[in-house]
Scaffold this motif. Structure first.
Motif, PDB file in Angstrom:
ATOM      1  N   PRO A 122      -8.217  -6.072 -11.140  1.00  0.00           N
ATOM      2  CA  PRO A 122      -8.867  -7.178 -11.864  1.00  0.00           C
ATOM      3  C   PRO A 122      -9.934  -7.916 -11.065  1.00  0.00           C
ATOM      4  N   ASP A 123      -9.747  -8.039  -9.750  1.00  0.00           N
ATOM      5  CA  ASP A 123     -10.724  -8.729  -8.909  1.00  0.00           C
ATOM      6  C   ASP A 123     -11.692  -7.778  -8.231  1.00  0.00           C
ATOM      7  N   GLY A 124     -11.518  -6.472  -8.461  1.00  0.00           N
ATOM      8  CA  GLY A 124     -12.335  -5.490  -7.774  1.00  0.00           C
ATOM      9  C   GLY A 124     -11.677  -5.077  -6.468  1.00  0.00           C
ATOM     10  N   VAL A 125     -11.525  -3.804  -6.258  1.00  0.00           N
ATOM     11  CA  VAL A 125     -10.861  -3.312  -5.047  1.00  0.00           C
ATOM     12  C   VAL A 125     -11.803  -3.440  -3.855  1.00  0.00           C
ATOM     13  N   ARG A 126     -11.369  -4.166  -2.835  1.00  0.00           N
ATOM     14  CA  ARG A 126     -12.164  -4.385  -1.637  1.00  0.00           C
ATOM     15  C   ARG A 126     -11.725  -3.417  -0.538  1.00  0.00           C
ATOM     16  N   LYS A 127     -12.559  -3.316   0.467  1.00  0.00           N
ATOM     17  CA  LYS A 127     -12.206  -2.469   1.604  1.00  0.00           C
ATOM     18  C   LYS A 127     -10.891  -2.940   2.230  1.00  0.00           C
ATOM     19  N   ALA A 128     -10.713  -4.257   2.316  1.00  0.00           N
ATOM     20  CA  ALA A 128      -9.486  -4.795   2.895  1.00  0.00           C
ATOM     21  C   ALA A 128      -8.261  -4.372   2.086  1.00  0.00           C
ATOM     22  N   ASP A 129      -8.415  -4.276   0.760  1.00  0.00           N
ATOM     23  CA  ASP A 129      -7.316  -3.822  -0.088  1.00  0.00           C
ATOM     24  C   ASP A 129      -6.969  -2.366   0.220  1.00  0.00           C
ATOM     25  N   GLU A 130      -8.003  -1.555   0.411  1.00  0.00           N
ATOM     26  CA  GLU A 130      -7.776  -0.151   0.717  1.00  0.00           C
ATOM     27  C   GLU A 130      -7.074   0.010   2.065  1.00  0.00           C
ATOM     28  N   VAL A 131      -7.485  -0.796   3.033  1.00  0.00           N
ATOM     29  CA  VAL A 131      -6.845  -0.748   4.347  1.00  0.00           C
ATOM     30  C   VAL A 131      -5.377  -1.142   4.226  1.00  0.00           C
ATOM     31  N   ARG A 132      -5.109  -2.189   3.476  1.00  0.00           N
ATOM     32  CA  ARG A 132      -3.723  -2.630   3.287  1.00  0.00           C
ATOM     33  C   ARG A 132      -2.914  -1.573   2.543  1.00  0.00           C
ATOM     34  N   ALA A 133      -3.499  -0.969   1.511  1.00  0.00           N
ATOM     35  CA  ALA A 133      -2.789   0.085   0.776  1.00  0.00           C
ATOM     36  C   ALA A 133      -2.417   1.231   1.699  1.00  0.00           C
ATOM     37  N   ASP A 134      -3.353   1.644   2.533  1.00  0.00           N
ATOM     38  CA  ASP A 134      -3.073   2.743   3.461  1.00  0.00           C
ATOM     39  C   ASP A 134      -1.977   2.360   4.451  1.00  0.00           C
ATOM     40  N   ALA A 135      -1.974   1.096   4.889  1.00  0.00           N
ATOM     41  CA  ALA A 135      -0.938   0.632   5.815  1.00  0.00           C
ATOM     42  C   ALA A 135       0.435   0.631   5.142  1.00  0.00           C
ATOM     43  N   LEU A 136       0.476   0.224   3.889  1.00  0.00           N
ATOM     44  CA  LEU A 136       1.740   0.222   3.146  1.00  0.00           C
ATOM     45  C   LEU A 136       2.236   1.650   2.903  1.00  0.00           C
ATOM     46  N   LEU A 137       1.327   2.537   2.547  1.00  0.00           N
ATOM     47  CA  LEU A 137       1.710   3.925   2.351  1.00  0.00           C
ATOM     48  C   LEU A 137       2.278   4.519   3.644  1.00  0.00           C
ATOM     49  N   GLU A 138       1.651   4.189   4.751  1.00  0.00           N
ATOM     50  CA  GLU A 138       2.158   4.670   6.043  1.00  0.00           C
ATOM     51  C   GLU A 138       3.518   4.055   6.352  1.00  0.00           C
ATOM     52  N   ARG A 139       3.646   2.770   6.095  1.00  0.00           N
ATOM     53  CA  ARG A 139       4.915   2.076   6.366  1.00  0.00           C
ATOM     54  C   ARG A 139       6.075   2.724   5.629  1.00  0.00           C
ATOM     55  N   PHE A 140       5.841   3.133   4.393  1.00  0.00           N
ATOM     56  CA  PHE A 140       6.918   3.691   3.580  1.00  0.00           C
ATOM     57  C   PHE A 140       6.957   5.221   3.609  1.00  0.00           C
ATOM     58  N   GLY A 141       6.276   5.814   4.588  1.00  0.00           N
ATOM     59  CA  GLY A 141       6.344   7.255   4.769  1.00  0.00           C
ATOM     60  C   GLY A 141       5.690   8.048   3.664  1.00  0.00           C
ATOM     61  N   LEU A 142       4.604   7.534   3.108  1.00  0.00           N
ATOM     62  CA  LEU A 142       3.964   8.150   1.949  1.00  0.00           C
ATOM     63  C   LEU A 142       2.561   8.676   2.240  1.00  0.00           C
ATOM     64  N   THR A 143       2.129   8.636   3.486  1.00  0.00           N
ATOM     65  CA  THR A 143       0.765   9.045   3.808  1.00  0.00           C
ATOM     66  C   THR A 143       0.483  10.474   3.355  1.00  0.00           C
ATOM     67  N   SER A 144       1.449  11.359   3.515  1.00  0.00           N
ATOM     68  CA  SER A 144       1.223  12.774   3.181  1.00  0.00           C
ATOM     69  C   SER A 144       1.100  13.015   1.687  1.00  0.00           C
ATOM     70  N   VAL A 145       1.573  12.076   0.861  1.00  0.00           N
ATOM     71  CA  VAL A 145       1.492  12.253  -0.597  1.00  0.00           C
ATOM     72  C   VAL A 145       0.550  11.233  -1.227  1.00  0.00           C
ATOM     73  N   ALA A 146      -0.224  10.507  -0.416  1.00  0.00           N
ATOM     74  CA  ALA A 146      -1.061   9.420  -0.914  1.00  0.00           C
ATOM     75  C   ALA A 146      -2.036   9.876  -1.986  1.00  0.00           C
ATOM     76  N   HIS A 147      -2.541  11.099  -1.864  1.00  0.00           N
ATOM     77  CA  HIS A 147      -3.555  11.573  -2.805  1.00  0.00           C
ATOM     78  C   HIS A 147      -2.991  12.550  -3.830  1.00  0.00           C
ATOM     79  N   GLY A 148      -1.658  12.635  -3.890  1.00  0.00           N
ATOM     80  CA  GLY A 148      -1.014  13.426  -4.929  1.00  0.00           C
ATOM     81  C   GLY A 148      -0.779  12.587  -6.167  1.00  0.00           C
ATOM     82  N   ARG A 149      -0.801  13.225  -7.324  1.00  0.00           N
ATOM     83  CA  ARG A 149      -0.559  12.501  -8.573  1.00  0.00           C
ATOM     84  C   ARG A 149       0.878  11.980  -8.610  1.00  0.00           C
TER      85      ARG A 149
END
Length: 235
Positions: A122-149
Motif C-alpha cells: 500500500p505504501d510502495g515497497v522500498r529498498k529497506a523493505d526488501e532488505v528486511r524481507a530478505d533478513a526475515l527469510l534468512e532468519r526463518f531458514g527460507l532463503t533457499s525457497v524465497a523465489h519459489g511459488r
C-alpha cells in the motif's frame, strides 16, 4: 539485541479492558465476549485457549483491530482502537499488528518473498523493505525457497512465510490463530521456539491454540483460559 527487534517502551503493547461483544443470532442478541480484561507487555508470549465457541476467534479479531467490540476498550501500543472507523483501525492494524491466520492466507501464485512483502505494497515497497524481507527469510531458514511459488512450499515453510510476513512492518503485537494445527511434532516444536524468540525480540505475542506442544513450550509467559466469553481466574 537483534537488528529486527523493536525497542521496548513502558507502554503496554496490548491493553484489553472490560471488552464485550454481542451479535444478533436470529431475533436475539448473543454474547460472545463478556467483560474480558488483560494486558500484554512487550516480551510476553501469552496463550489463549478454550473450547470451540468460547470466543477465541472473536477475541483475536478485536485485539487485532479487525473488529470493534460492543463495549469496552482496546489499546494497541498506546493507541485506542475500539471506537475508530474501519479505515483508521486498518491503519493502526497495518502499523502495529502482525496477524497469522489459521489458513495462513498466502497468495499461492506469488513467491515466498513477494508474500512477505505484501503488507508493504500500500505504501510502495522500498529498498529497506526488501532488505528486511530478505533478513526475515534468512532468519526463518527460507532463503533457499524465497523465489519459489508459495504453492510449492511445505506446510512448515508456508507457516514460516506467514510469520515473516506478519513481522515485515515491525509490529508491537503479533497475533496467531492455531499456528500449529496442521504441523507434525518437529515443525510444531520449531514454530513454538520461533514464537518464543519473537517475544524475546521485544514484541507481545498472543496465540490462540489448543495445542499442548505450544502451550507447554518454553517461553510461554501466561495461559488465559476462555470459557463462556470470560477469562477464567488464574488458579
Amino acid at each position: 539485541m537483534s537488528s529486527l527487534a523493536a525497542a521496548a517502551p513502558s507502554v503496554k503493547a496490548l491493553s484489553v479492558t472490560d471488552v464485550v461483544k454481542r451479535i444478533w443470532d436470529g431475533h436475539e442478541k448473543r454474547t460472545i465476549l463478556d467483560g474480558v480484561s488483560f494486558d500484554l507487555a512487550r516480551g510476553e508470549l501469552v496463550i489463549v485457549r478454550g473450547p470451540s465457541g468460547s470466543g477465541k476467534t472473536t477475541l483475536l479479531a478485536i485485539v487485532g483491530a479487525m473488529l470493534s467490540p460492543t463495549s469496552g476498550e482496546v489499546h494497541i501500543d498506546g493507541e485506542a482502537t475500539s471506537r475508530l472507523r474501519e479505515g483508521h483501525r486498518a491503519e493502526i492494524r497495518r502499523r502495529k499488528v502482525g496477524f497469522v491466520f489459521q489458513d495462513l492466507q498466502l497468495v499461492d501464485g506469488l513467491t515466498a518473498r513477494d508474500n512477505v512483502l505484501l503488507p508493504c505494497v500500500p505504501d510502495g515497497v522500498r529498498k529497506a523493505d526488501e532488505v528486511r524481507a530478505d533478513a526475515l527469510l534468512e532468519r526463518f531458514g527460507l532463503t533457499s525457497v524465497a523465489h519459489g511459488r508459495a504453492r510449492s512450499l511445505s506446510g512448515g515453510e508456508r507457516q514460516r512465510v506467514a510469520l515473516a510476513r506478519a513481522l515485515i512492518n515491525d509490529p508491537a503485537l503479533l497475533v496467531l490463530d492455531e499456528p500449529t494445527a496442521h504441523l507434525d511434532d518437529e515443525r510444531a516444536t520449531t514454530i513454538a521456539a520461533e514464537l518464543s524468540a519473537v517475544a524475546r525480540d521485544g514484541r507481545a505475542v498472543l496465540v490462540a491454540t489448543h495445542d499442548a506442544r505450544v502451550t507447554n513450550s518454553k517461553g510461554v509467559t501466561r495461559v488465559l483460559d476462555l470459557a463462556g466469553g470470560r477469562v477464567k481466574p488464574q488458579s
